[in-house]
Design an enzyme around this catalytic site. Structure first.
Site, mmCIF file in Angstrom:
data_model
loop_
_atom_site.group_PDB
_atom_site.id
_atom_site.type_symbol
_atom_site.label_atom_id
_atom_site.label_comp_id
_atom_site.label_asym_id
_atom_site.label_seq_id
_atom_site.Cartn_x
_atom_site.Cartn_y
_atom_site.Cartn_z
ATOM 1 C CG HIS A 203 5.250 -7.578 4.036
ATOM 2 N ND1 HIS A 203 3.885 -7.531 3.944
ATOM 3 C CD2 HIS A 203 5.713 -6.769 3.057
ATOM 4 C CE1 HIS A 203 3.527 -6.732 2.951
ATOM 5 N NE2 HIS A 203 4.630 -6.259 2.401
ATOM 6 C CG HIS B 203 5.226 -8.159 -1.033
ATOM 7 N ND1 HIS B 203 4.041 -7.825 -0.428
ATOM 8 C CD2 HIS B 203 5.419 -9.473 -0.762
ATOM 9 C CE1 HIS B 203 3.541 -8.895 0.182
ATOM 10 N NE2 HIS B 203 4.365 -9.890 -0.009
ATOM 11 C CE1 TYR B 204 10.233 -3.693 -7.955
ATOM 12 C CE2 TYR B 204 10.251 -5.568 -9.440
ATOM 13 C CZ TYR B 204 10.302 -4.217 -9.240
ATOM 14 O OH TYR B 204 10.406 -3.368 -10.299
ATOM 15 C CG LEU B 205 5.807 -5.148 -9.561
ATOM 16 C CD1 LEU B 205 4.662 -4.935 -10.522
ATOM 17 C CD2 LEU B 205 6.821 -4.035 -9.715
ATOM 18 C CE1 TYR C 7 2.875 0.650 2.107
ATOM 19 C CE2 TYR C 7 1.338 -1.175 1.878
ATOM 20 C CZ TYR C 7 2.268 -0.485 2.619
ATOM 21 O OH TYR C 7 2.596 -0.921 3.876
ATOM 22 C CG HIS D 243 6.278 4.896 1.992
ATOM 23 N ND1 HIS D 243 6.714 6.202 1.920
ATOM 24 C CD2 HIS D 243 6.579 4.462 3.236
ATOM 25 C CE1 HIS D 243 7.248 6.552 3.083
ATOM 26 N NE2 HIS D 243 7.177 5.497 3.897
ATOM 27 C CG LEU D 244 11.627 0.562 2.429
ATOM 28 C CD1 LEU D 244 11.874 -0.466 1.335
ATOM 29 C CD2 LEU D 244 12.944 1.094 2.971
ATOM 30 C CG HIS D 245 5.626 -1.785 2.820
ATOM 31 N ND1 HIS D 245 5.626 -1.184 1.568
ATOM 32 C CD2 HIS D 245 4.953 -2.950 2.668
ATOM 33 C CE1 HIS D 245 4.982 -1.957 0.711
ATOM 34 N NE2 HIS D 245 4.566 -3.035 1.358
#
Length: 299
Positions: free
Chosen positions: A241, A230-232, A235, A237-239
């Protein structure tokens, strides 16, 4: 390396950790444990609807603001939010809906096609109910439907406006919108904007190991998965989906989701791709970042 995490709910439910912990504490004090099958009561008396904060016919969910614990309707009650959501079908139970003589009302009939309202038995007609009580003004603003605005953020905008704003807000890294995600152990990678060729081994590992883990556990092949960032992000911290290709997950729209395979390819072609590229995303009308970006782009 990254951990693969799951949460059974289909979409984000916006109770934050403090609210969830408070609800758990209140329940224990009342002698009620989480997951009990015993009947319980709502933590207030009465519920007079003041406003529909948000609703979605597609997602079968409605957010209600109401007054509770009112004394003789004098308007001095407390604020509460109740979220009502139709629960998904359980495959092992769905056959019961059509067994015997279900209660039906005909809505439409044409040739071989007909549409009915079916009234399921009580045990198959539950509604997931989430309560925020007592609710503050902050909660009401959080759940209130807001207009969305698309903004185009340049690399300079991120460096001069977005990043200082994020750091000033001390944004949470609570994991409150999981369905199936890989969470990076390494700290300091906040979002897509921080990625460089240095992170390519990590990103390739997340893609490969994530797909293999899902195949082994769920039997779903990589070509049936949507794997994206996602961007934005929700949260910082790199994750990454991982969702089933046929599942219309929240945040999978083109203005927010960036496919991991394409992120890897972009970094292979241009080491500074995400530092220089203009990115488009949507912000709520009441998001302070929206005003900051508009002001910066007008100057």
């Amino acid at each position: 390396m990254a951990d693969l995490a799951t949460q059974p709910s289909k979409r984000k439910r916006e109770l934050d950790a403090e609210e969830a912990e408070a609800a758990s504490t209140e329940a224990k004090e009342a002698g009620v444990e989480n997951g009990t099958s015993a009947p319980v009561r709502l933590p207030f008396s009465g519920f007079r609807v003041k406003k529909v904060l948000r609703e979605s016919a597609r997602d079968k969910i409605i957010f209600l603001h109401g007054k509770v614990n009112e004394a003789s309707g004098d308007g001095d009650g407390e604020d509460a939010i109740v979220i009502l959501e139709k629960t998904p079908f359980q495959v092992e139970q769905v056959a019961q809906l059509l067994m015997g003589s279900p209660e039906l009302q005909l809505q439409f009939s044409n040739d071989i096609y007909s549409t009915y309202h079916l009234f399921p038995p009580r045990q198959l007609s539950d509604v997931k109910t989430t309560v925020v009580y007592p609710a503050t003004e902050k909660h009401l603003e959080k759940y209130l439907r807001q207009d969305l605005h698309l903004v185009r953020e340049t690399g300079a905008d991120y460096k001069n406006v977005t990043l200082p704003h994020l750091e000033s807000q001390s944004l949470s890294i609570q994991l409150d919108d999981l369905y199936l995600i890989a969470i990076c152990h390494r700290r300091g990678i906040r979002s897509l904007r921080d990625l460089t060729p240095e992170h390519l081994p990590l990103l390739r590992n997340i893609l490969r190991e994530g797909q293999e883990a899902i195949l082994q556990r769920y039997g779903v092949k990589g070509d049936r998965l949507r794997v994206y960032l996602h961007y934005l992000p929700s949260y910082y911290h790199l994750h990454v989906h991982f969702t089933a290709l046929g599942f219309e997950a929240p945040g999978s729209a083109v203005e927010r989701a960036h496919l991991l395979a394409e992120v890897i390819e972009n970094l292979e072609c241009d080491p500074e791709h995400y530092q220089r590229r203009t990115l488009t995303f949507a912000l709520r009308a009441d998001d302070p970042l929206l005003q900051l970006l508009h002001e910066a782009q007008r100057s």
